[in-house]
Design a protein around this motif. Structure first.
Motif, short mmCIF file in Angstrom:
data_model
loop_
_atom_site.label_atom_id
_atom_site.label_comp_id
_atom_site.label_asym_id
_atom_site.label_seq_id
_atom_site.Cartn_x
_atom_site.Cartn_y
_atom_site.Cartn_z
N MET A 1 0.84 -1.18 0.00
CA MET A 1 0.00 0.00 0.00
C MET A 1 0.89 1.24 0.00
SD MET A 1 -3.07 -0.95 2.64
CE MET A 1 -3.81 0.66 2.37
N TRP A 2 0.58 2.16 -0.91
CA TRP A 2 1.34 3.40 -1.00
C TRP A 2 0.70 4.46 -0.12
CZ3 TRP A 2 5.81 4.34 -3.73
CH2 TRP A 2 6.25 3.29 -4.55
N ASN A 3 1.54 5.29 0.47
CA ASN A 3 1.10 6.38 1.33
C ASN A 3 1.38 7.71 0.61
OD1 ASN A 3 0.89 8.45 3.26
ND2 ASN A 3 1.38 7.04 4.93
N PRO A 4 0.36 8.33 0.01
CA PRO A 4 0.62 9.58 -0.72
C PRO A 4 1.24 10.67 0.14
CG PRO A 4 -1.54 8.69 -1.27
CD PRO A 4 -1.03 7.87 -0.12
N SER A 5 0.83 10.77 1.40
CA SER A 5 1.39 11.82 2.27
C SER A 5 2.87 11.61 2.50
CB SER A 5 0.64 11.84 3.61
OG SER A 5 -0.71 12.17 3.42
N CYS B 1 0.89 7.89 -12.35
CA CYS B 1 0.67 9.31 -12.04
C CYS B 1 0.85 9.64 -10.58
CB CYS B 1 -0.72 9.74 -12.50
SG CYS B 1 -2.09 8.93 -11.62
N GLY B 2 0.85 8.61 -9.70
CA GLY B 2 0.97 8.89 -8.27
C GLY B 2 -0.14 9.79 -7.78
N PRO B 3 0.17 10.71 -6.86
CA PRO B 3 -0.89 11.58 -6.33
C PRO B 3 -1.28 12.71 -7.26
CG PRO B 3 1.21 12.09 -5.29
CD PRO B 3 1.44 10.89 -6.15
N GLY B 4 -0.66 12.79 -8.45
CA GLY B 4 -1.09 13.75 -9.46
C GLY B 4 -0.49 15.13 -9.37
N ASN B 5 0.38 15.36 -8.39
CA ASN B 5 0.94 16.71 -8.25
C ASN B 5 1.81 17.09 -9.44
OD1 ASN B 5 2.63 14.59 -7.00
ND2 ASN B 5 4.07 16.25 -6.62
N ALA C 1 -4.63 9.55 -16.90
CA ALA C 1 -3.70 9.26 -15.81
C ALA C 1 -4.02 7.88 -15.25
CB ALA C 1 -3.82 10.32 -14.72
N LEU C 2 -2.98 7.10 -15.02
CA LEU C 2 -3.14 5.72 -14.57
C LEU C 2 -2.16 5.44 -13.44
CD1 LEU C 2 -4.50 2.87 -15.52
CD2 LEU C 2 -2.21 2.43 -16.43
N GLU D 1 -4.69 4.07 -3.36
CA GLU D 1 -4.45 5.24 -2.54
C GLU D 1 -3.95 6.41 -3.39
OE1 GLU D 1 -4.43 1.56 -0.35
OE2 GLU D 1 -3.06 2.22 -1.95
N MET D 2 -3.05 6.11 -4.32
CA MET D 2 -2.53 7.17 -5.18
C MET D 2 -3.61 7.69 -6.13
SD MET D 2 0.57 8.02 -4.48
CE MET D 2 2.22 7.49 -3.98
N VAL D 3 -4.44 6.79 -6.66
CA VAL D 3 -5.52 7.22 -7.55
C VAL D 3 -6.49 8.13 -6.81
CG1 VAL D 3 -7.55 6.40 -8.81
CG2 VAL D 3 -5.34 5.28 -9.14
N SER D 4 -6.81 7.80 -5.57
CA SER D 4 -7.71 8.65 -4.78
C SER D 4 -7.10 10.03 -4.57
CB SER D 4 -7.99 7.99 -3.42
OG SER D 4 -8.73 6.80 -3.59
N ALA D 5 -5.80 10.07 -4.28
CA ALA D 5 -5.12 11.35 -4.09
C ALA D 5 -5.11 12.15 -5.39
CB ALA D 5 -3.70 11.13 -3.58
N ALA D 6 -4.87 11.47 -6.52
CA ALA D 6 -4.86 12.16 -7.81
C ALA D 6 -6.24 12.74 -8.14
CB ALA D 6 -4.41 11.21 -8.91
N ARG D 7 -7.28 11.99 -7.81
CA ARG D 7 -8.64 12.50 -8.06
C ARG D 7 -8.93 13.71 -7.19
NH1 ARG D 7 -11.78 6.61 -8.46
NH2 ARG D 7 -11.05 6.13 -10.60
N ARG D 8 -8.41 13.72 -5.96
CA ARG D 8 -8.58 14.89 -5.11
C ARG D 8 -7.83 16.10 -5.70
NH1 ARG D 8 -7.98 10.94 -1.02
NH2 ARG D 8 -5.78 11.49 -0.68
N ASN D 9 -6.80 15.81 -6.49
CA ASN D 9 -6.06 16.88 -7.16
C ASN D 9 -6.70 17.29 -8.48
OD1 ASN D 9 -3.90 17.72 -5.54
ND2 ASN D 9 -2.70 15.89 -6.03
N GLY D 10 -7.88 16.76 -8.77
CA GLY D 10 -8.62 17.19 -9.95
C GLY D 10 -8.39 16.37 -11.20
#
Length: 264
Positions: free
Chosen positions: A1-5, A38-42, A58-59, A64-73
Motif C-alpha cells: 500500500m502506497w502512502n501519498p502523504s 501518475c501517483g498523487p497527481g501533483n 492518468a493511470l 491510494e494514489m488514484v484517490s489522491a490524484a482524483r482529489r487533485n482534480g
C-alpha cells in the motif's frame, strides 16, 4: 500500500526529474497525453498546464494514489501498466519513476514504440540508484536474521532493475525511434532526523512494510536507520547530502535518422 502523504514529504525533490523529463518533449499540440504511474497527481498537472488543449489520461496501480490524484482534480484510473495499450490519438506517453518496478518494462517500451502513431513521444524516467549505499543497506538488512525468513524471496530490486541510458537508446532505436537518452545525479539536501530513511519510507520500503506487521516495521527501520546514518552522515550544518542517480529516455516514434542522440 502506497502512502501519498509520505511520498509527498519530498515532493519538490521528486518533482524536479519530472520537469526535466517533460522539458525534452518537443511537441506543440499533442492530441492525447497519458501519464502512466501518475501517483498523487501533483506532477501530472504540469502536463495539463503545458498542453491545455490535449486530452489527459492518468493511470496508477495504487488505489491510494488514484484517490489522491482524483482529489487533485485528475480523472485518474486504477490499472496495471502492463495491461495498458495506447489509444489511436495518443501522442505523448509519460512514465516517471514507475518502470523500475516492472521487470518486463523493456518489452513494454518496445510494444509502445510499435503501437504508437508516427511522431508520438515516449518520455521515461527511472531511478538508477539501486547500487547506491541506501539500497545496499536495505538489501543487507533484508538478507540478515530474522528478516531473511520473514520477507518473500525476490522482494527487493537489484542493480539490474534499470539499464544504462545507452541500453534504452539502443532498444528504442531498433524500433525506429529517434532517441534522446541521458542520466543525471541529483544531490538532494535533506534535513531532519534520519531524512534518507524518511525518503525511503515513501518508495523503496513500501514492499517491506507490506510484508511486516507494525512491530516488524519498527524493528526493521531501526536496523536500517543505523546503517543509513553511517552511509549518509549529516554535515556540520545539519544537512544530509543524498546523491540520487536517475535515467532518462525520450523517444520519438518512427523518426529514426540512423543515429541516436546520447546526451551526457
Amino acid at each position: 500500500m502506497w502512502n501519498p502523504s509520505q511520498y509527498l514529504q519530498y515532493a519538490d525533490h521528486r518533482h524536479r526529474p519530472f520537469v526535466d523529463l517533460v522539458a525534452r518533449v518537443d511537441l506543440d499540440a499533442p492530441r492525447r497525453i497519458v501519464d502512466l504511474g501518475c501517483g498523487p497527481g501533483n506532477s501530472t498537472r504540469l502536463l495539463s498546464d503545458r498542453w491545455p488543449d490535449a486530452a489527459l489520461d492518468a493511470l496508477d496501480s495504487s488505489a491510494e494514489m488514484v484517490s489522491a490524484a482524483r482529489r487533485n482534480g485528475l480523472a485518474a484510473e486504477q490499472g496495471d501498466v502492463r495491461d495498458w495499450t495506447p489509444a489511436e490519438d495518443t501522442d505523448v506517453v509519460v512514465s516517471n519513476a514507475l518502470l523500475q518496478w516492472v521487470p518486463e518494462h523493456r518489452e513494454l517500451l518496445a510494444a509502445w514504440a510499435r503501437a504508437l502513431p508516427r511522431g508520438a513521444v515516449i518520455a521515461v524516467q527511472m531511478p538508477g540508484n539501486f547500487g547506491a549505499p541506501s539500497h545496499r543497506a536495505l538489501r543487507e538488512v533484508a538478507g540478515s536474521a530474522p528478516w531473511v525468513d520473514r520477507l518473500p524471496v525476490g522482494l527487493l530490486r537489484h542493480d539490474d532493475a534499470v539499464d544504462d541510458p545507452s541500453d534504452y537508446a539502443t532498444l528504442l532505436a531498433a524500433h525506429g525511434c529517434a532517441v534522446d537518452a541521458w542520466e543525471t545525479t541529483y544531490v538532494h539536501r535533506l534535513t531532519g532526523t534520519d531524512p534518507v530513511l524518511d525518503w525511503m519510507r515513501g518508495t523503496a520500503l513500501t514492499p517491506v512494510f507490506d510484508a511486516l506487521d507494525d512491530d516488524g516495521q519498527r524493528a526493521f527501520e531501526a536496523e536500517l536507520a543505523a546503517r543509513l546514518r553511517e552511509a549518509y552522515p549529516a554535515g556540520p550544518d545539519g544537512v544530509t547530502l543524498f546523491p540520487f542517480r536517475r535515467v532518462f529516455c525520450v523517444a520519438t516514434v518512427g523518426a529514426a535518422s540512423g543515429a541516436t542522440d546520447l546526451a551526457g
